[in-house]
Write a protein that holds these residues in place. Sequence first.
Motif, PDB file in Angstrom:
ATOM      1  N   ASN A  34       0.841  -1.192   0.000  1.00 29.00           N
ATOM      2  CA  ASN A  34       0.000   0.000   0.000  1.00 29.00           C
ATOM      3  C   ASN A  34       0.881   1.248   0.000  1.00 29.00           C
ATOM      4  N   PRO A  35       1.257   1.738  -1.167  1.00 27.68           N
ATOM      5  CA  PRO A  35       2.154   2.900  -1.225  1.00 27.68           C
ATOM      6  C   PRO A  35       1.651   4.106  -0.437  1.00 27.68           C
ATOM      7  N   GLY A  36       0.340   4.213  -0.263  1.00 30.91           N
ATOM      8  CA  GLY A  36      -0.217   5.354   0.451  1.00 30.91           C
ATOM      9  C   GLY A  36       0.176   5.424   1.910  1.00 30.91           C
ATOM     10  N   VAL A  37       0.660   4.302   2.494  1.00 32.59           N
ATOM     11  CA  VAL A  37       1.083   4.325   3.897  1.00 32.59           C
ATOM     12  C   VAL A  37       2.606   4.205   4.036  1.00 32.59           C
ATOM     13  N   ASP A  38       3.317   4.317   2.949  1.00 30.15           N
ATOM     14  CA  ASP A  38       4.780   4.217   2.990  1.00 30.15           C
ATOM     15  C   ASP A  38       5.368   5.573   3.337  1.00 30.15           C
ATOM     16  N   ARG A  39       5.211   5.980   4.586  1.00 23.76           N
ATOM     17  CA  ARG A  39       5.597   7.317   5.007  1.00 23.76           C
ATOM     18  C   ARG A  39       7.115   7.521   5.056  1.00 23.76           C
ATOM     19  N   LEU A  40       7.872   6.440   5.171  1.00 22.54           N
ATOM     20  CA  LEU A  40       9.331   6.565   5.284  1.00 22.54           C
ATOM     21  C   LEU A  40      10.068   6.158   4.011  1.00 22.54           C
ATOM     22  N   GLY A  41       9.336   5.786   2.975  1.00 19.40           N
ATOM     23  CA  GLY A  41       9.978   5.429   1.715  1.00 19.40           C
ATOM     24  C   GLY A  41      10.647   4.067   1.720  1.00 19.40           C
ATOM     25  N   LEU A  42      10.078   3.103   2.440  1.00 19.97           N
ATOM     26  CA  LEU A  42      10.682   1.779   2.532  1.00 19.97           C
ATOM     27  C   LEU A  42      10.723   1.056   1.193  1.00 19.97           C
ATOM     28  N   ALA A  43       9.702   1.267   0.371  1.00 21.23           N
ATOM     29  CA  ALA A  43       9.609   0.521  -0.887  1.00 21.23           C
ATOM     30  C   ALA A  43      10.753   0.828  -1.839  1.00 21.23           C
ATOM     31  N   ALA A  44      11.422   1.950  -1.634  1.00 19.06           N
ATOM     32  CA  ALA A  44      12.509   2.342  -2.536  1.00 19.06           C
ATOM     33  C   ALA A  44      13.683   1.375  -2.475  1.00 19.06           C
TER      34      ALA A  44
END
Length: 597
Positions: free
Chosen positions: A155-165
Motif C-alpha cells: 500500500n504505497p499510500g502508507v509508505d511514510r518513510l519510503g521503505l519501498a525504494a
Amino acid sequence: MKKLMYVWSLLIIASIVLAACGAPAATQAPAATDAPPATDAPAATDAPTTEPETGEIPRGGTVVVSEGRQDIWPKNFNPFSPDPIGGVLRLMYEPLVLFNPVEGGKPTFWLATDMAYSEDLMSVTYNLREGVKWSDGEDFNADDVVFTIDMILKNPGVDRLGLAAFTESVEKVDDFTVKVNLSEVYTQAANIIGTQWIVPEHIWKDIEDPVSFTNETPVATGPFTEVTNFDPSVYDLCRNEFYWGVGEDGAQLPYVDCLKYPIYKGNDPANLALVNGELDWVGNFVPDIENVYVAKDPENFGYYFWPGGGTVQLYFNTTKAPFDDVEFRKAVSQAIDYENVVNTGMYGYTIPANPTGIGPKHESWISQEAVDKATEMGLGQYDPEAAAATLDAAGYVDQDGDGYRDNPDGTPIAFKMQVVTGWTDWVTSVDIMTQGLQDIGLNVTMDSLDFGVWLENLQKANFDTSIGWSTSGITPWDFYRNVLDSSLINVESDVADGQLWGRWTSEEADQLLKDFTSTVDEAEQKEIINQLQSLYVENVVAIPLFPGPTWYEYNTMRFEGWPTEDNYYAQGSPWETQARLIVVNSIHCVDNTSCGQ
C-alpha cells in the motif's frame, strides 16, 4: 567480519529519517542516543531529585503539553496519516529502534533488541523484544512486524518513510526474529526500517483501506495508548496498563498517568498559560524568554534551545511558474533581509543559515566550493538592487504599469507566502520577507493558515511559497534526501513525504543520494555530499533562512526529570517524535503531593 563491523560503524554515523525540526514532522530524521543493554527495558534517563524514603519514584499526575499546534485535533489516530495527531507517533505506536537527535551514533533498541546486516548487505535481521504486549493484552511478536512492513510494501499510500525504494520483501525467521530483504545495497536501510512504527496484525489485517482508516480506538504497544476526554480542543492520552517498560526503581513505566493536549490559537495564549504555570511541557517560541518566562519563577521555570535543529527554509512550488524558473528563485533569495529575519522575527535566537542548507551540527561537511558558488550567485545575501536586476534580466518587468512585475509573457504575477497562524516568530519572519519582495515589485502577500491546512498544502503542492522546517539528521544526507529524493512523492496519494515540498527533483540528485547509500567509504560519501551541495545551490532548490531553534520549555512545579541544559539526555521538544518517547519514560511527580495525589 571485519568488513561488516566497519560497515556497521559507518552506518551508525550515517542514520536517517525523522525529525522533524523547528516544528513537528512525521518524517523528521532521527539521530541516535545511548542504547540500553539489548535485552533490557528502557530505564528512566534522569534520576529523580526528590524521592520518598522508600526509594520509590513518585507516580501519577497529568502532564499538560503544548507542542505548538494551533488548529483543532482531528479524531484520527492513524499513525500513517500525513498529519498524525499529537502523541500517535512513538508514544502510541513504537519503533523497532529509537534515535535521539542529541547524540549521534548509537541506536537505542526499542521493540527490537538488535539489528544486523548480512555479509552481502542485502538483508537486515532484527531480533525482537520478548514479553511485549499490545494495549488490548495480545502478545506482540514477529507476525506484527512482518505484517506492518508487508502492508506498507503493498500500500504505497502508507509508505511514510519510503521503505519501498529499497525493500524487496520481509520474512519471519521465528517468533521474535524478522529478516528484511533489500532490493539493492542501501546502507541507510537498517536505520530507516528501524524507525518504522509497528501496528498490530490482529487489528489492521481487517482494515480495507489503511490510508483512510481513522483508528478511533487505537491498540498499540506504547506507554500512552488510552484516549480519554477527547474534544477537538483538548484530549487526554493515558497510560497503557500493559506497557512493557520498567524504570530504574523496578516499577512499570511510565511514572505519570496521562498527557493532556490542549489547543491554543497562537503562541501568545500558549505563552500566557506557560507563564501562569498552567503548562508543564512546551515547545513554543517565547520572545525574551529570560524575562518573560524564567524570571517569573527561576526555581521552576526552565528552557533550553538546543542548537541542533534542522534549517528553516523558504520553499517554492516548482510545479508552476514563475517558481519553476531558477532565476526567479535566485532573485527572491537576493531580496531577503536575513539579518532582520533572524534578529527581529526570531528574536536573535539563531543565525542566518549557510546557503548550502547544512546546519551548524554538520559544519565540517560544508563544501567551500558550494559556498563560493552561492556567493557568486548572490544567494543568502540581502541585495535588493541585485534582486531587481536579476528579475529585469530574466524578463520579469512591469508591462502594464500597475506597479508590479509581470511574467515574461505579460501575465500578472501575484502569489502568496504561507505560514502557520499564531506562530509569531515565523509570521514576523514572513512579514519581513514579503515586504522585501514587494519593495522590488513583486505582488506577494502573506497567507496565514491553520497548521493542518498549511501542512496539507505543502504535502500536496497546493501552495506558491511557504516557510517550513527541514531535517537535520546524523549526516547531511538526511537533509538532502528529504528535500531532493523523488521517491518521497507518494505515487498513490501524490503526497510529498519528508520535506520534498518544493517538488524539485532530478535524476542526478536521485543517483547521488543512491550512491551515498551504496558505499561505506567516508571520503567517497563526503564527495557525494559535496556534489549534492553544489546541485542544491546552483538550482536554488529552496532558500535556507536560519537553523531552526528547538523550542523547549519545562516547569518543575509538579514534575521533574526533564532534560536540562546541564543534563540534556534527549531533545526536550514535545513535538520531536523520537526523543519524546525517552522523555515521557523519565519524568515523574516531584513528590507524592505535587501532582495532587
